[in-house]
Scaffold this motif. Structure first.
Motif, PDB file in Angstrom:
ATOM      1  N   SER A  96       0.835  -1.199   0.000  1.00 22.49           N
ATOM      2  CA  SER A  96       0.000   0.000   0.000  1.00 22.49           C
ATOM      3  C   SER A  96       0.872   1.252   0.000  1.00 22.49           C
ATOM      4  O   SER A  96       2.027   1.231   0.403  1.00 22.49           O
ATOM      5  CB  SER A  96      -0.916   0.009   1.229  1.00 22.49           C
ATOM      6  OG  SER A  96      -0.144  -0.034   2.430  1.00 22.49           O
ATOM      7  N   THR A 100       2.006   0.058   4.787  1.00 23.30           N
ATOM      8  CA  THR A 100       1.605  -0.673   5.993  1.00 23.30           C
ATOM      9  C   THR A 100       0.944  -2.013   5.689  1.00 23.30           C
ATOM     10  O   THR A 100       0.843  -2.864   6.571  1.00 23.30           O
ATOM     11  CB  THR A 100       0.621   0.151   6.844  1.00 23.30           C
ATOM     12  OG1 THR A 100      -0.587   0.361   6.097  1.00 23.30           O
ATOM     13  CG2 THR A 100       1.226   1.495   7.250  1.00 23.30           C
ATOM     14  N   SER A 101       0.475  -2.210   4.449  1.00 24.34           N
ATOM     15  CA  SER A 101      -0.315  -3.395   4.122  1.00 24.34           C
ATOM     16  C   SER A 101       0.172  -4.024   2.822  1.00 24.34           C
ATOM     17  O   SER A 101       0.840  -3.366   2.014  1.00 24.34           O
ATOM     18  CB  SER A 101      -1.801  -3.030   3.988  1.00 24.34           C
ATOM     19  OG  SER A 101      -2.281  -2.410   5.169  1.00 24.34           O
ATOM     20  N   ARG A 103      -1.260  -6.448  -0.507  1.00 22.73           N
ATOM     21  CA  ARG A 103      -2.392  -7.041  -1.216  1.00 22.73           C
ATOM     22  C   ARG A 103      -1.870  -8.003  -2.261  1.00 22.73           C
ATOM     23  O   ARG A 103      -0.868  -7.743  -2.922  1.00 22.73           O
ATOM     24  CB  ARG A 103      -3.256  -5.972  -1.871  1.00 22.73           C
ATOM     25  CG  ARG A 103      -4.408  -6.522  -2.715  1.00 22.73           C
ATOM     26  CD  ARG A 103      -5.367  -5.431  -3.154  1.00 22.73           C
ATOM     27  NE  ARG A 103      -6.123  -4.919  -2.007  1.00 22.73           N
ATOM     28  CZ  ARG A 103      -7.039  -3.946  -2.093  1.00 22.73           C
ATOM     29  NH1 ARG A 103      -7.286  -3.386  -3.273  1.00 22.73           N
ATOM     30  NH2 ARG A 103      -7.674  -3.534  -1.012  1.00 22.73           N
ATOM     31  N   THR A 112      -6.120  -8.995   0.998  1.00 19.30           N
ATOM     32  CA  THR A 112      -5.347  -7.934   1.629  1.00 19.30           C
ATOM     33  C   THR A 112      -4.920  -8.331   3.034  1.00 19.30           C
ATOM     34  O   THR A 112      -5.738  -8.805   3.828  1.00 19.30           O
ATOM     35  CB  THR A 112      -6.155  -6.627   1.693  1.00 19.30           C
ATOM     36  OG1 THR A 112      -6.595  -6.273   0.382  1.00 19.30           O
ATOM     37  CG2 THR A 112      -5.313  -5.491   2.249  1.00 19.30           C
ATOM     38  N   LEU A 113      -3.654  -8.126   3.315  1.00 23.75           N
ATOM     39  CA  LEU A 113      -3.110  -8.321   4.653  1.00 23.75           C
ATOM     40  C   LEU A 113      -2.906  -6.931   5.238  1.00 23.75           C
ATOM     41  O   LEU A 113      -1.927  -6.245   4.950  1.00 23.75           O
ATOM     42  CB  LEU A 113      -1.790  -9.085   4.580  1.00 23.75           C
ATOM     43  CG  LEU A 113      -1.085  -9.436   5.888  1.00 23.75           C
ATOM     44  CD1 LEU A 113      -1.985 -10.294   6.778  1.00 23.75           C
ATOM     45  CD2 LEU A 113       0.224 -10.153   5.611  1.00 23.75           C
ATOM     46  N   ASP A 114      -3.877  -6.506   6.045  1.00 25.35           N
ATOM     47  CA  ASP A 114      -3.887  -5.137   6.555  1.00 25.35           C
ATOM     48  C   ASP A 114      -2.961  -4.974   7.756  1.00 25.35           C
ATOM     49  O   ASP A 114      -2.782  -5.893   8.561  1.00 25.35           O
ATOM     50  CB  ASP A 114      -5.309  -4.730   6.974  1.00 25.35           C
ATOM     51  CG  ASP A 114      -6.195  -4.428   5.780  1.00 25.35           C
ATOM     52  OD1 ASP A 114      -5.730  -3.768   4.841  1.00 25.35           O
ATOM     53  OD2 ASP A 114      -7.363  -4.885   5.793  1.00 25.35           O
ATOM     54  N   SER A 115      -2.384  -3.790   7.863  1.00 27.12           N
ATOM     55  CA  SER A 115      -1.631  -3.374   9.048  1.00 27.12           C
ATOM     56  C   SER A 115      -0.592  -4.394   9.473  1.00 27.12           C
ATOM     57  O   SER A 115      -0.484  -4.756  10.647  1.00 27.12           O
ATOM     58  CB  SER A 115      -2.594  -3.084  10.216  1.00 27.12           C
ATOM     59  OG  SER A 115      -3.493  -2.058   9.864  1.00 27.12           O
ATOM     60  N   LEU A 116       0.187  -4.858   8.507  1.00 26.14           N
ATOM     61  CA  LEU A 116       1.277  -5.778   8.836  1.00 26.14           C
ATOM     62  C   LEU A 116       2.365  -5.063   9.613  1.00 26.14           C
ATOM     63  O   LEU A 116       2.931  -5.598  10.568  1.00 26.14           O
ATOM     64  CB  LEU A 116       1.851  -6.375   7.549  1.00 26.14           C
ATOM     65  CG  LEU A 116       3.077  -7.279   7.703  1.00 26.14           C
ATOM     66  CD1 LEU A 116       2.729  -8.501   8.544  1.00 26.14           C
ATOM     67  CD2 LEU A 116       3.595  -7.710   6.340  1.00 26.14           C
ATOM     68  N   SER A 146      -2.975  -0.539  14.605  1.00 28.76           N
ATOM     69  CA  SER A 146      -1.785   0.091  14.033  1.00 28.76           C
ATOM     70  C   SER A 146      -1.498   1.448  14.665  1.00 28.76           C
ATOM     71  O   SER A 146      -1.029   2.357  14.014  1.00 28.76           O
ATOM     72  CB  SER A 146      -1.963   0.265  12.511  1.00 28.76           C
ATOM     73  OG  SER A 146      -3.113   1.037  12.241  1.00 28.76           O
TER      74      SER A 146
END
Length: 320
Positions: A96, A100-101, A103, A112-116, A146
């Motif tokens: 992103s 932070t994320s 996809r 989507t892997l959010d706020s990794l 996050s």
């Protein structure tokens, strides 16, 4: 390295079918991948297209023949950057814009892997289908929040063969990273050696580390770091040029330029590309290198120099 003797203590290791001398990695059952990638993916805006890697430019290289037999490519919105391609282009991954994320586009669907974490670097696929990236973990990342101000440098791998629910990231153990952070990474063709640019209070350096996996093949930690390309100062980008050599973007004799490092640690400076910002590789040595610039242009290798490949956009080399 001319020969290799395997010993335990002072005694030569005796094992069935082990030759008296070891001259090649194949003598002990290992095999390094050969060959490279003939077709890359060019990005212009949200549009992705299959392009002949050997073409003089992306326009002439984007043909029906380049796309024949290849998987369809998704449209990637402008707020997703740092693209990578795996499984011959059947998976596309991106970071992103706020870094932070992550996809992934798989068979037309986005996961989507959010706020990794924060400051995520361009990801890379390995030969086993794992997707690698690095950045800073949130101290409360387990909760998916996050808002933490605590930044902990980390390296992650995601099993892209798992179902969406099971594709939780694995945070690897990297004891030697300390106060350092990974700014660029590239996985070797066979998927067992990770090349990285690490920045710490002493500066930036290129390093190599072996991937240690468990009995099921899941990566769990990185082995000790081995410094590479010692003749290149302040390196900022690194890729595998082929199975045994690296390409590094950094400073040599006061000038920022790409360089090739062979397995015997010899550094070969390459021609300068103004505003060079990153590298991509089709695994065909120096002839298979691309240079990205901070102006969002891409240059391809032409003889001993460079030629404009893409006037505005990006090039992505799929993992075979």
């Amino acid at each position: 390295v001319g020969t290799l003797n395997l010993t335990v203590g002072a005694t030569r290791l005796e094992a069935e079918n082990l030759p008296s001398t070891v001259d090649e990695v194949s003598d002990v059952g290992y095999r390094l991948p050969t060959g490279g990638v003939d077709t890359v993916i060019s990005r212009s805006g949200t549009y992705l297209a299959w392009t002949q890697a050997s073409a003089n430019d992306a326009v002439s290289g984007t043909t029906k023949a380049a796309a024949r037999g290849r998987p369809s490519l998704p449209a990637v919105e402008a707020n997703w950057t740092f693209l990578a391609a795996g499984q011959g282009g059947r998976q596309i991954a991106a970071v992103s814009k706020d870094r932070t994320s992550i996809r992934r586009w798989v068979n037309g669907s986005a996961v989507t892997l959010d706020s990794l974490g924060t400051d995520l670097v361009r990801p890379a696929f390995d030969a086993s289908g794992w997707l690698w990236t690095a950045g800073h973990a949130f101290s409360n990342a387990e909760s998916g929040r996050s808002d933490s101000k605590v930044r902990d440098a980390s390296v992650w791998a995601v099993d892209t063969s798992a179902s969406e629910a099971g594709a939780a990231p694995v945070r690897l153990q990297v004891p030697w990273l300390g106060e350092g952070e990974v700014e660029s990474l590239s996985m070797s063709p066979e998927g067992q050696r990770l090349a990285m640019i690490v920045k710490d209070p002493k500066g930036r350096r290129a390093v190599l580390a072996a991937v240690e996996r468990d009995a099921k093949g899941r990566p769990v930690r990185l082995g000790p770091a081995h410094v590479a390309a010692r003749g290149v100062k302040n390196p900022t980008s690194i890729v595998w040029a082929d199975a045994t050599s690296l390409a590094v973007l950094g400073t040599i004799d006061g000038t920022k330029r790409p360089a090739l490092q062979t397995i015997d640690d010899v550094v070969e400076p390459l021609a300068v590309v103004r505003h060079g910002d990153g590298l991509a590789s089709t695994l065909r040595g120096s002839d298979g290198l691309f240079v990205r610039t901070s102006n969002q242009t891409v240059f391809t290798r032409l003889g001993s120099s460079w030629s404009s490949f893409l006037s505005r956009g990006d090039v992505i080399v799929p993992n075979p």
